[in-house]
Design an enzyme around this catalytic site. Sequence first.
Site, PDB file in Angstrom:
ATOM      1  N   HIS A 264       0.828  -1.209   0.000  1.00  0.00           N
ATOM      2  CA  HIS A 264       0.000   0.000   0.000  1.00  0.00           C
ATOM      3  C   HIS A 264       0.864   1.262   0.000  1.00  0.00           C
ATOM      4  O   HIS A 264       0.920   1.948  -0.991  1.00  0.00           O
ATOM      5  CB  HIS A 264      -1.014   0.052   1.160  1.00  0.00           C
ATOM      6  CG  HIS A 264      -1.966  -1.091   1.157  1.00  0.00           C
ATOM      7  ND1 HIS A 264      -2.763  -1.371   0.081  1.00  0.00           N
ATOM      8  CD2 HIS A 264      -2.231  -2.047   2.100  1.00  0.00           C
ATOM      9  CE1 HIS A 264      -3.497  -2.446   0.352  1.00  0.00           C
ATOM     10  NE2 HIS A 264      -3.196  -2.886   1.559  1.00  0.00           N
ATOM     11  N   ASP A 313      -5.024  -8.061  -3.492  1.00  0.00           N
ATOM     12  CA  ASP A 313      -5.333  -7.849  -2.073  1.00  0.00           C
ATOM     13  C   ASP A 313      -6.677  -8.427  -1.651  1.00  0.00           C
ATOM     14  O   ASP A 313      -6.796  -9.613  -1.394  1.00  0.00           O
ATOM     15  CB  ASP A 313      -5.235  -6.330  -1.780  1.00  0.00           C
ATOM     16  CG  ASP A 313      -5.291  -6.012  -0.286  1.00  0.00           C
ATOM     17  OD1 ASP A 313      -5.324  -6.950   0.527  1.00  0.00           O
ATOM     18  OD2 ASP A 313      -5.299  -4.818   0.068  1.00  0.00           O
TER      19      ASP A 313
END
Length: 429
Positions: A264, A313
């Site tokens: 991220h 993810d």
Amino acid sequence: VRVIHAEYAWLGGDEPAADVRIEIDDAGRFGAVTPGAPPDGAQRRPGLTLPGFANAHSHAFHRALRGRTHTDRGTFWTWRDRMYAVAAALEPDSYHRLARAVFAEMALAGITCVGEFHYLHHDPAGRPYADPNAMGEALIDAAGQAGIRITMLDTLYLTSGVDSAPLRGTQRRFGDGDLDGWSGRVAALKDRPHARIGAALHSVRAVGRDVVAPFAERTRGLPVHVHVSEQRAENEQCLAAHGRTPTELLDEAGLLRPGTTAVHATHLTGGDIAKLAATTVCLCPTTERDLADGIGPARALADAGSPLSLGSDSHAVIDPFEELRGLELHERLASQQRGRFAPGELLRAATNHGSLGWDDAGRIAPGARADLVTVRLDSVRTAGCAPAGALYAATAADVSGVVADGRDVVVDGRHTGIDAAAELRAAIA
Ligand SMILES: [Zn+2]
């Protein structure tokens, strides 16, 4: 030896080459790769052939939430409560069924290796199973059945917040008590031909500050992944508790080194970006927009030296084309400029197998692992595109063929062993 004659194949740079003769040996490696080769009776492969994609960040069980979290408004943290409810329901058998279908969906999208950031370790009461790695073994086996490689990023998860509060409820399934408990369990996991064992540190929320340096010491030489600054609240809590950003805390502990991937890296200071220069950064554009995380400074990170990778993810969608386009298109929205990443840079991020510990994959070149994904150039989405431009128009539905380690996994748009849609439906029901 098998020989493929690709209409177009991406051998590097920003454009594919035409008429590429590709040899694959019996060990599943590329032999000679020859652009501009005349047709010679080799198996013809129409369309655009790319190196196999690497999905560098996955939590397989999140797939059960797809299309089920959009009706109420709510925050990342209310989404997380739903995710915990799914986590509470899984056992090794049911997780195996779900993961096998999820990994087959990945194969259909052109993914030949997945990095599984795995923290759902123990039974619903938080007690180890008879085999303490039953859940991890289920994932490794599921990837093998789906025909793709896996890097098992077994995750250290000890606390429920930066204040070191104990794990509660479903979170008890994640924890091993302390670093020694985690190390002892993970030591029983072994590499195999399609699987490599790495490590992960969940986040500065889930691991106390004093544990990060010993974790870094013990995991030297392994691929190590860590969630970093996905949400502003994580930064605020870390600053309040420790007087430093998550990146600063991880840097002080020696974790930001080559071989580490920061996942991220959305909310960073200028100082954080500089500290991450030796570290791979994995962006997850479709999840980051689904969860309203924000847009990470991908161009600035790449300019500072960070190699980039991409992950699906939470599996809001599984489509490497969406991820690689998201990298560029989110930058365009944030900067109001076009052309922030060249096509070759986008493809390098989408095929970064090195961040998962497979340095010999991710390129169509002699000696590399023979992973290929072929994209149709005659679908309604891609018809008329310049071959390189298909990266900006194709979807996972345009993948016609996938080869992983020399073996056909997808032929004519179908998985060779698994009816992924039917198995997903059954596993999620
Ligand atoms: Zn994640």
